[in-house]
Design a protein around this motif. Structure first.
Motif, mmCIF file in Angstrom:
data_model
loop_
_atom_site.group_PDB
_atom_site.id
_atom_site.type_symbol
_atom_site.label_atom_id
_atom_site.label_comp_id
_atom_site.label_asym_id
_atom_site.label_seq_id
_atom_site.Cartn_x
_atom_site.Cartn_y
_atom_site.Cartn_z
ATOM 1 N N TYR A 361 0.976 -1.211 0.147
ATOM 2 C CA TYR A 361 0.064 0.210 0.097
ATOM 3 C C TYR A 361 0.798 1.293 -0.083
ATOM 4 O O TYR A 361 0.643 2.130 -0.763
ATOM 5 C CB TYR A 361 -0.812 0.101 1.207
ATOM 6 N N ARG A 362 1.985 1.181 0.671
ATOM 7 C CA ARG A 362 3.035 2.325 0.731
ATOM 8 C C ARG A 362 3.828 2.791 -0.487
ATOM 9 O O ARG A 362 3.953 3.757 -0.931
ATOM 10 C CB ARG A 362 4.109 2.277 1.688
ATOM 11 N N LYS A 363 3.964 1.520 -1.447
ATOM 12 C CA LYS A 363 4.448 1.630 -2.441
ATOM 13 C C LYS A 363 3.432 2.297 -3.579
ATOM 14 O O LYS A 363 3.812 3.272 -4.233
ATOM 15 C CB LYS A 363 4.809 0.270 -3.105
ATOM 16 N N LEU A 364 2.238 1.848 -3.641
ATOM 17 C CA LEU A 364 1.074 2.211 -4.335
ATOM 18 C C LEU A 364 0.832 3.711 -4.124
ATOM 19 O O LEU A 364 0.537 4.672 -4.667
ATOM 20 C CB LEU A 364 -0.037 1.508 -4.278
ATOM 21 N N VAL A 365 0.656 4.057 -2.732
ATOM 22 C CA VAL A 365 0.294 5.388 -2.178
ATOM 23 C C VAL A 365 1.289 5.901 -1.281
ATOM 24 O O VAL A 365 1.286 5.618 -0.103
ATOM 25 C CB VAL A 365 -0.968 5.234 -1.436
ATOM 26 N N PRO A 366 2.329 6.720 -1.960
ATOM 27 C CA PRO A 366 3.546 7.261 -1.224
ATOM 28 C C PRO A 366 3.321 8.320 -0.288
ATOM 29 O O PRO A 366 3.879 8.473 0.835
ATOM 30 C CB PRO A 366 4.518 7.341 -2.202
ATOM 31 N N TRP A 367 2.294 9.239 -0.541
ATOM 32 C CA TRP A 367 1.979 10.398 0.647
ATOM 33 C C TRP A 367 1.225 10.162 1.743
ATOM 34 O O TRP A 367 0.470 9.353 1.828
ATOM 35 C CB TRP A 367 1.488 11.344 -0.421
ATOM 36 N N ARG A 368 1.763 10.593 2.746
ATOM 37 C CA ARG A 368 1.166 10.142 4.067
ATOM 38 C C ARG A 368 -0.166 11.247 4.394
ATOM 39 O O ARG A 368 -1.288 10.714 4.312
ATOM 40 C CB ARG A 368 1.954 10.760 5.109
ATOM 41 N N ILE A 369 -0.084 12.456 4.047
ATOM 42 C CA ILE A 369 -1.130 13.340 4.448
ATOM 43 C C ILE A 369 -1.490 14.255 3.413
ATOM 44 O O ILE A 369 -2.526 14.383 2.717
ATOM 45 C CB ILE A 369 -0.997 14.066 5.567
ATOM 46 N N LEU A 370 -0.321 15.112 2.778
ATOM 47 C CA LEU A 370 -0.543 15.915 1.665
ATOM 48 C C LEU A 370 0.424 15.564 0.438
ATOM 49 O O LEU A 370 1.564 15.569 0.748
ATOM 50 C CB LEU A 370 -0.126 17.261 2.165
ATOM 51 N N PRO A 371 -0.326 15.097 -0.587
ATOM 52 C CA PRO A 371 0.441 14.720 -1.743
ATOM 53 C C PRO A 371 1.428 15.597 -1.970
ATOM 54 O O PRO A 371 1.448 16.828 -2.348
ATOM 55 C CB PRO A 371 -0.723 14.565 -2.757
ATOM 56 N N TYR A 372 2.731 15.225 -2.725
ATOM 57 C CA TYR A 372 3.965 15.837 -2.894
ATOM 58 C C TYR A 372 4.478 16.624 -1.855
ATOM 59 O O TYR A 372 5.412 17.328 -2.092
ATOM 60 C CB TYR A 372 3.544 16.522 -4.127
ATOM 61 N N VAL A 373 4.030 16.634 -0.684
ATOM 62 C CA VAL A 373 4.559 17.614 0.268
ATOM 63 C C VAL A 373 5.033 16.504 1.425
ATOM 64 O O VAL A 373 6.236 16.452 1.788
ATOM 65 C CB VAL A 373 3.714 18.741 0.863
ATOM 66 N N TYR A 374 4.136 15.770 1.790
ATOM 67 C CA TYR A 374 4.312 14.969 3.255
ATOM 68 C C TYR A 374 3.547 13.544 3.103
ATOM 69 O O TYR A 374 2.453 13.679 2.962
ATOM 70 C CB TYR A 374 3.821 15.678 4.490
#
Length: 374
Positions: A361-374
């Motif tokens: 899941y982490r590979k597919l969705v690398p962002w934690r809260i804000l895409p391209y920032v965190y």
């Protein structure tokens, strides 16, 4: 020097718990207990506990809140209650509520210690450290006269926040200081709180309700922290005037609406997915990892997209105050720190629970809260 001495004296006096605040609290809790027990509402089954039992929650918060506001409105019109009763004694009510939280959790602790129950809800979990047990609680779902206290206190805190805000609003009208900023702040908070009660059943599947034991941390959080610290912007606007440009008002509304869409949309997708894993998301079949984790919709954008919505909403409550002071930004700043900490805790828990599925899941969705920032 004299000036700060006077201020401190005034502050200490204002912060002293008072018996005048006790009838307000007792009346509020009594109303909630009675209304919560007798008003009609959807009976929602809670999550199955470890011993296989389930609690059932009567979700009539919206009706209870609307009826309470209506009764208070009629009472104020007829002169039975003062609409500024809360805003006239803010700090005193705060300290009285704090004292109440302290006493309640001591009672919970000692009655919990005596519990002989073996069930998940009432079995006492004692670590042997009194402070730890009092802070985190020792029982999952303690009850008083058949009322589930955890659900009751969360509800009381959210309603209390609205009542404090309405009393601040009445005071600003009385003082002749009502501004566009105050109207925006009041409107956003009222919409958020009403929305919370419209979707009250979603609360029954949150971490606090499922897994946290009821100790001082939760009771203080519900009864003191939520209503009194989330309303700082309102108190601040009573003392300070802010002129907003039309562009600022429009931008503020956008932040609120986008935050709301993301927050409510993400939580709804998760809720629907738990009930029916095949339900389409944004018109397409959901992408599911390992048969357990949703990676579609908002949950395909960031792993904790709901937190982004929450942060935008928090920001929209503070933006009406302009940027002249950091004080009204206490809530979004606090929330940012809390959610980053909570997100780290969630990540660790999920990595342990889902193992390789989580890594995928982490590979597919690398962002934690804000895409391209965190």
């Amino acid at each position: 020097m004299m000036e700060s001495h006077v201020d401190l004296g005034f502050l200490l006096q204002a912060l002293t718990p008072s018996w005048n605040s006790v009838p307000l609290l007792v009346g509020f809790f009594t109303y909630l207990a009675v209304a919560g027990s007798i008003l009609p509402g959807k009976l929602v089954p809670g999550v199955a506990l470890l011993d296989g039992t389930r609690l059932h929650y009567r979700c009539n918060g919206l009706l209870s809140l609307l009826l309470l506001v209506a009764l208070l409105g009629i009472g104020a019109k007829m002169g039975f209650v003062s609409p500024t009763a809360i805003s006239d004694r803010g700090l005193e009510l705060l300290s009285t509520t704090f004292a109440f939280s302290f006493l309640v959790t001591l009672i919970l602790h000692f009655s919990g210690c005596k519990s002989q129950s073996k069930g998940s809800s009432l079995k006492p979990h004692l670590s042997g450290n009194l402070i730890h047990d009092w802070w985190f609680g020792i029982q999952l779902n303690p009850q008083f006269m058949g009322i589930d206290l955890k659900f009751f206190f969360v509800r009381a805190g959210m309603m209390g926040w609205l009542l404090i805000n309405l009393s601040i609003l009445m005071k600003s009208i009385q003082d002749g200081t009502l501004s566009q900023s105050m109207i925006l702040y009041q409107l956003f908070c009222a919409l958020y709180i009403l929305d919370y009660f419209v979707h009250e059943e979603y609360m029954t599947s949150t971490w606090d309700i499922i897994a946290e034991r009821l100790g001082f941390m939760l009771v203080f959080g519900d009864l003191v922290w939520i209503p009194f610290s989330f309303s700082i912007q309102g108190w601040w606007l009573l003392m300070n005037s802010v002129e907003l440009t039309p562009a600022a008002i429009v931008a503020n509304c956008f932040v609120f609406l986008i935050g709301y869409m993301v927050f409510r949309g993400a939580n709804k997708q998760k809720h629907v997915f738990k009930k029916n894993p095949k339900a389409p998301i944004w018109g397409k079949p959901p992408k599911v990892i390992g048969g357990k984790l949703l990676a579609s919709g908002y949950w395909g954008i960031a792993r904790h997209c709901n937190y982004l919505g929450d942060l935008m909403l928090a920001l929209s409550f503070s933006l009406p105050c302009g940027i002249s002071s950091p004080i009204p930004y206490f809530y979004p700043i606090y929330l940012l720190i809390l959610l980053i900490w909570r997100e780290r805790r969630d990540e660790a828990r999920c990595a342990e629970k889902y193992r390789e599925i989580w890594a995928e899941y982490r590979k597919l969705v690398p962002w934690r809260i804000l895409p391209y920032v965190y």
